[in-house]
Write a protein that holds these residues in place. Sequence first.
Motif: not given
Length: 294
Positions: A205-217, A189-192
């Motif tokens: 999917f990974a509560p311990e990590a903050e993901g920043r999606p390129l797209l939310i749709c 989640v952090r790196e990809l």
Amino acid sequence: MDARLPEPLPPLHALLAFEALGRLRSVAAATRELRVSRAALSRSIMLLEHRVKLRLVLRYSPAVALSTAGEAYFRAVQRFALGLADELQALSPSAVAELRVAATPGFARLWLAPRLAGLAHRLPWLRLRLSVSENLADLAGGEAELAIRYCEAVDPPFEALPLWRDEAIALACPTLASTARLLSPAALVRELPLVAHPSFPWRDFAPEAEGRPLLICHDLVFVLEAAARGDGIALVPGRLAADFGRAHGLVQAHERRVPARRYQLVAPVGALQRPAARAFSGWLLEEAASTMAE
């Protein structure tokens, strides 16, 4: 003893005009369905109100609003119209019965559409009128008789038939997947690069990590298409997305699976007793069982 004769029913064209207007809550939509002019529709409603001696329609624009008496009479007229159609279909092998079904966009495009040919072969007398929406307002307003929803419990006046409970999985093109499989969920989640649908957030999917999606749709198909192009990894309902994934070369990018909600067939209480609804729900449950077995 009252010797007065009962009032005859209003003309059928007036009843059908009112049923369409009450169900669709739009003058434009009702005239399109009935293939009549606005003036003809208006005359039919005025005639009906004159015959029943009630004000049925309070407002025609911007959206149709029925009076309290109009709402009650609409429900009676709709039962009458559906009963006529069902009896005709039962008596005549060549008669067609219409069923109005609403489905979420993802379910309609990813799962239902590829199976419509099988439905037509199984139930050639059924004409499916499919609308795409995310809420239950179409059921409450009478725009649809049945709805396929991604939800858990439903409250009265609705009931539900569970189709399957899905699991959210990470799907990606093979190149991204090969990298993702070497990482922990948090590192993935952090790196990809990620793409997301609001109903399947990456924090599940990974509560311990903050993901920043390129797209939310909100369009699940668009999210999957982005994953197929290699734009990012998509967290999607596994069973629902299985056919699309196979067709577009997507593979599971990580072994983790996230429990998700049910897909259910939702209907007003009693609506599933209508012959067309009973036949469609039987077919749908069989297809859902096949999906579960895959």
